[in-house]
Design a protein around this motif. Structure first.
Motif, mmCIF file in Angstrom:
data_model
loop_
_atom_site.group_PDB
_atom_site.id
_atom_site.type_symbol
_atom_site.label_atom_id
_atom_site.label_comp_id
_atom_site.label_asym_id
_atom_site.label_seq_id
_atom_site.Cartn_x
_atom_site.Cartn_y
_atom_site.Cartn_z
ATOM 1 N N TRP A 1 4.709 -12.786 50.007
ATOM 2 C CA TRP A 1 4.801 -14.239 49.908
ATOM 3 C C TRP A 1 5.969 -14.669 49.040
ATOM 4 N N LEU A 2 6.279 -13.881 48.025
ATOM 5 C CA LEU A 2 7.296 -14.306 47.062
ATOM 6 C C LEU A 2 8.679 -14.354 47.716
ATOM 7 N N ALA A 3 9.062 -13.220 48.312
ATOM 8 C CA ALA A 3 10.390 -13.173 48.933
ATOM 9 C C ALA A 3 10.429 -14.005 50.213
ATOM 10 N N ASP A 4 9.267 -14.357 50.747
ATOM 11 C CA ASP A 4 9.207 -15.218 51.926
ATOM 12 C C ASP A 4 9.489 -16.668 51.537
ATOM 13 N N ALA A 5 8.837 -17.124 50.454
ATOM 14 C CA ALA A 5 8.869 -18.558 50.159
ATOM 15 C C ALA A 5 10.005 -18.978 49.224
ATOM 16 N N TYR A 6 10.228 -18.231 48.133
ATOM 17 C CA TYR A 6 11.167 -18.717 47.123
ATOM 18 C C TYR A 6 12.563 -19.000 47.681
ATOM 19 N N PRO A 7 13.120 -18.104 48.526
ATOM 20 C CA PRO A 7 14.481 -18.384 48.998
ATOM 21 C C PRO A 7 14.560 -19.543 49.997
ATOM 22 N N GLU A 8 13.406 -20.010 50.490
ATOM 23 C CA GLU A 8 13.442 -21.136 51.432
ATOM 24 C C GLU A 8 13.391 -22.476 50.717
ATOM 25 N N ALA A 9 13.088 -22.454 49.415
ATOM 26 C CA ALA A 9 13.077 -23.703 48.652
ATOM 27 C C ALA A 9 14.510 -24.192 48.488
ATOM 28 N N SER A 10 14.650 -25.386 47.919
ATOM 29 C CA SER A 10 16.002 -25.915 47.696
ATOM 30 C C SER A 10 16.683 -25.065 46.609
ATOM 31 N N PRO A 11 18.012 -25.190 46.444
ATOM 32 C CA PRO A 11 18.700 -24.407 45.404
ATOM 33 C C PRO A 11 18.097 -24.648 44.022
ATOM 34 N N THR A 12 17.620 -25.886 43.778
ATOM 35 C CA THR A 12 17.015 -26.181 42.480
ATOM 36 C C THR A 12 15.548 -25.734 42.452
ATOM 37 N N GLY A 13 14.867 -25.868 43.584
ATOM 38 C CA GLY A 13 13.442 -25.527 43.630
ATOM 39 C C GLY A 13 13.199 -24.065 43.312
ATOM 40 N N SER A 14 14.074 -23.180 43.832
ATOM 41 C CA SER A 14 13.810 -21.751 43.609
ATOM 42 C C SER A 14 13.988 -21.371 42.136
ATOM 43 N N VAL A 15 14.752 -22.180 41.380
ATOM 44 C CA VAL A 15 14.876 -21.919 39.942
ATOM 45 C C VAL A 15 13.520 -22.120 39.259
ATOM 46 N N PHE A 16 12.847 -23.245 39.611
ATOM 47 C CA PHE A 16 11.520 -23.487 39.032
ATOM 48 C C PHE A 16 10.528 -22.418 39.505
ATOM 49 N N LEU A 17 10.583 -22.109 40.794
ATOM 50 C CA LEU A 17 9.603 -21.175 41.349
ATOM 51 C C LEU A 17 9.706 -19.800 40.694
ATOM 52 N N SER A 18 10.942 -19.414 40.322
ATOM 53 C CA SER A 18 11.124 -18.064 39.784
ATOM 54 C C SER A 18 10.386 -17.867 38.468
ATOM 55 N N ALA A 19 10.015 -18.969 37.801
ATOM 56 C CA ALA A 19 9.564 -18.828 36.414
ATOM 57 C C ALA A 19 8.058 -18.734 36.218
ATOM 58 N N PHE A 20 7.288 -19.574 36.924
ATOM 59 C CA PHE A 20 5.933 -19.847 36.436
ATOM 60 C C PHE A 20 4.827 -18.949 37.006
ATOM 61 N N THR A 21 4.733 -18.858 38.327
ATOM 62 C CA THR A 21 3.535 -18.255 38.923
ATOM 63 C C THR A 21 3.334 -16.804 38.487
ATOM 64 N N THR A 22 4.358 -15.988 38.648
ATOM 65 C CA THR A 22 4.182 -14.566 38.350
ATOM 66 C C THR A 22 3.998 -14.329 36.853
ATOM 67 N N LYS A 23 4.647 -15.150 36.037
ATOM 68 C CA LYS A 23 4.540 -14.916 34.590
ATOM 69 C C LYS A 23 3.209 -15.396 34.024
ATOM 70 N N THR A 24 2.619 -16.462 34.611
ATOM 71 C CA THR A 24 1.254 -16.810 34.174
ATOM 72 C C THR A 24 0.303 -15.685 34.560
ATOM 73 N N ALA A 25 0.579 -15.038 35.700
ATOM 74 C CA ALA A 25 -0.269 -13.907 36.097
ATOM 75 C C ALA A 25 -0.154 -12.791 35.058
ATOM 76 N N VAL A 26 1.065 -12.555 34.567
ATOM 77 C CA VAL A 26 1.248 -11.517 33.544
ATOM 78 C C VAL A 26 0.471 -11.887 32.269
ATOM 79 N N LEU A 27 0.564 -13.166 31.870
ATOM 80 C CA LEU A 27 -0.169 -13.598 30.670
ATOM 81 C C LEU A 27 -1.674 -13.376 30.851
ATOM 82 N N THR A 28 -2.207 -13.783 32.011
ATOM 83 C CA THR A 28 -3.656 -13.652 32.198
ATOM 84 C C THR A 28 -4.050 -12.175 32.250
ATOM 85 N N LEU A 29 -3.163 -11.329 32.777
ATOM 86 C CA LEU A 29 -3.463 -9.892 32.759
ATOM 87 C C LEU A 29 -3.488 -9.375 31.314
ATOM 88 N N ILE A 30 -2.549 -9.855 30.496
ATOM 89 C CA ILE A 30 -2.543 -9.449 29.082
ATOM 90 C C ILE A 30 -3.854 -9.868 28.415
#
Lengths: 101, 560
Positions: free
Chosen positions: B203-232
């Motif tokens: 899903w990640l490599a499918d969706a992020y590059p289809e967002a706008s040039p600015t959108g993919s900057v936001f997308l790169s940051a939050f979802t996966t890293k909150t997952a890392v925090l919750t795993l910690i």
């Protein structure tokens, strides 16, 4: 909407960084730096916790071998995994409309 | 009345305000809200500080701890710098959605119990989908729907797990769990979906590059890293995470090597980098958990920087494919240099933030005597330099001259990149302020001659391997199959086959019925038609005769 991008003919363009003589010099420079990092090992002991790490220039040969292995692995998997860019176009849009490029 | 609002509420309010305003006022709100949230995040003391009762459940709305503050801090910084990068070109919808998305991420950081966590988890899923949709192409919409389906599915799995944990233990507190029953496994799987762990990495490599040039900057940051925090927070030291993380690390490298789309290369390298963090959580020692947290912090900065650099290229040229780009260093020096700094940082080159953070993870593996993990992480570090460190800048800014002469970044995009590039180098030279924020005391110093020399050898010889093997890495106009082949190709094709079969059966049945009707119709016409035996009019005498015969038969039967 695609932005207008100024274009030139690459054949008529000349940039010092892309001249063959510069590229050759850069290769020599890279070679010298690589040699330096390996030779530096004589002066600087690289301590490691694990047996392989003690081998001479571990970082150098291990990095090189691993990268070659990964590129080859990608190449082999590519034969199996690569498809044309339009592979999903028919099914992604319910088989009805074409996707925007 | 609480002395403060949950920090996420600031961002949510900001998102609403951004959605309702335009022009300069919108930009001011967009930039000030993350800073206000950052201030609010630092007002949260340790422990549960805000509760509310809902349906007899005492929800723990806000809970503070050092690692939660660390992630909230970088999320707020990201929202601010991302806003600076995006505000002149992104649509109002995208900006508002990005702030709401950041609100979900900050909310997860301070969630005191699993139900509150789930609530913010879904806020993230909804608004990140909106950000993908803002790519505003047919492909973005299709990818956005696939993205939403996977994330809502992950949410359902997480919710089932949470309910199960609640029924089993009577508590939804956020504390270390271990994956030893169905409920905790479901929670773990739900979290791993957001971390882009296998088998649902696509899903990640499918969706992020289809967002706008600015959108993919936001997308790169939050979802996966909150997952890392919750795993910690929930699964520190869970052994299965080591295997999952190592798989992600190499999956990211191999797929990035096969890829031609510049932003998709970066997307695969997110999976690769998150793999390092997931492995660290699996190792679970104080050093490794510090490594996961520090690496997440540094990763958000250099990954956003890389996406910003790629975003400027897409914004200026409208082109995504490496095979269409090349030679852009001539007219985009700032974007090129910032991209290279991000690429060096992701490769953990000495003097960059990757070196001072990722090395903690390797150190964690070494301390535990995990030789195989240590060697694989070292191999992966070399692979990162290969697929992201050199490949991205080489194919976008150098290689052949594409003849394209686009302008460099607009000032706001340039400033955002410079801020993050400075952070990459700053944290590489002087990581102590970051170390001070880590969950456990950290006084590591990796700038020993031996360590630096090892990494220089490892990375420079990877570079040599890249240039020697360039002919094997020719760009092809292809995509790479992933598990999503099952629902993007196999299922639709099977469905069309079934549908075609059903249509054929229907057509056959129609034909047979028509034939049957014809035969039956002829028979009916013969017997009930105008002159048929049963339809033609009879003389009254014949009728009277038949009635008399029937009556006689009846009388006879009656007396017998």
């Amino acid at each position: 909407m695609l932005p207008e991008v100024p274009r030139v003919d690459p054949a008529t363009e000349d940039h010092w960084l892309t001249r063959p003589v510069t590229v050759r010099r850069l290769w020599w420079l890279l070679g010298a730096v690589l040699l330096l990092t390996v030779l530096a090992q004589f002066a600087i002991p690289v301590k490691g916790k694990f047996p392989l790490e003690g081998t001479f220039a571990f970082g150098a040969w291990y990095g090189f071998v691993c990268c070659v292995a990964m590129v080859l692995a990608a190449r082999v998997l590519g034969w199996w995994l690569k498809r044309p860019e339009t592979y999903y176009d028919a099914t992604d849009n319910g088989g009805e409309e074409g996707g925007d490029a | 009345m609480p002395d403060f609002l949950p920090p996420a509420v600031w961002l949510l309010a900001g998102a609403v305000a951004v959605a309702m305003t335009r022009g300069g006022l919108r930009s001011v709100i967009l930039l000030l809200t993350p800073l206000a949230t950052l201030w609010a995040a630092w007002q949260v003391p340790d422990g549960v500080v805000l509760t509310a009762t809902y349906l007899e459940h005492a929800a723990e709305l806000v809970e503070g701890s050092p690692v939660r503050r660390l992630f909230a801090t970088i999320f707020c910084i990201m929202a601010f710098v991302g806003g600076l990068y995006a505000y002149r070109t992104a649509s109002g919808t995208e900006l508002a959605a990005a702030l709401a998305y950041a609100a979900g991420a900050v909310g997860v950081c301070f969630a005191g119990d699993l139900l509150v966590l789930f609530l913010y988890w879904e806020v993230m899923a909804i608004f990140s989908t909106v950000v993908v949709f803002c790519g505003a192409t047919g492909r973005a919409r299709a990818a956005g729907i696939r993205y939403a389906v996977i994330h809502f599915l992950g949410g359902v799995i997480l919710m089932v797990g949470i309910e199960s944990v609640m029924v089993g233990t009577g508590s939804v507190d956020i504390r270390a769990l271990s994956a030893n029953n169905l409920g905790t496994w479901m929670v773990l799987i739900g979290l791993l979906v957001n971390a882009a762990a296998p088998p649902l990495s696509a899903w990640l490599a499918d969706a992020y590059p289809e967002a706008s040039p600015t959108g993919s900057v936001f997308l790169s940051a939050f979802t996966t890293k909150t997952a890392v925090l919750t795993l910690i927070l929930l699964f520190p030291g869970e052994p299965v995470l080591i295997g999952v993380g190592l798989f992600m690390v190499f999956y990211g490298i191999i797929y990035a090597l096969l890829e031609n789309d510049a932003r998709r290369i970066l997307a695969y390298s997110i999976v690769n980098q998150v793999g390092f963090m997931v492995t660290a959580v699996g190792i679970g020692t104080e050093t490794a958990l510090n490594g996961a947290a520090a690496h997440a912090f540094a990763h958000i900065i250099y990954k956003a920087l890389l996406f910003m650099s790629a975003g400027v290229v897409v914004y200026r040229t409208g082109l995504n494919r490496c095979s269409d780009l090349g030679g852009l260093f001539r007219t985009m020096p700032l974007t090129c240099v910032c991209g290279i700094i991000g690429a060096l940082a992701i490769s953990s080159f000495p003097l960059t933030s990757g070196f001072t953070t990722k090395t903690l993870i390797s150190e964690g593996a070494a301390e535990q005597g995990m030789a195989a993990v240590y060697y694989l992480l070292a191999a992966a570090s070399a692979g990162v330099f290969l697929h992201a460190g050199i490949k991205f800048p080489w194919f976008v800014f150098f290689q052949k001259d594409s003849g394209l002469r686009p302008k460099d970044a607009p000032w706001n995009m340039g400033l955002a990149m410079v801020l993050f590039a400075a952070a990459c180098i700053g944290l590489g030279i002087y990581p102590d302020p970051l170390y001070a924020l880590l969950p456990y005391p950290e006084d590591a110093d990796f700038y020993t001659p031996g360590k630096v020399l090892f990494y220089l050898q490892l990375l420079l010889f990877s570079g040599l391997a890249f240039f020697l093997m360039l002919p094997l890495m020719r760009r092809t106009l292809t995509l790479s199959l992933d598990v999503d082949w099952l629902w993007r190709r196999a299922l639709p094709v099977a469905w069309y086959a079934v549908a075609d079969g059903l249509v054929a059966i229907r057509d056959k049945a129609r034909k047979d019925l028509a034939a049957a009707r014809r035969v039956l119709g002829d028979w009916f016409a013969e017997h009930w038609g105008g002159e048929g035996l049963f339809a033609r009019s009879w003389p009254i005498s014949t009728t009277a005769l038949w009635i008399a015969a029937l009556l006689a038969a009846y009388v006879l039967v009656y007396y017998l």
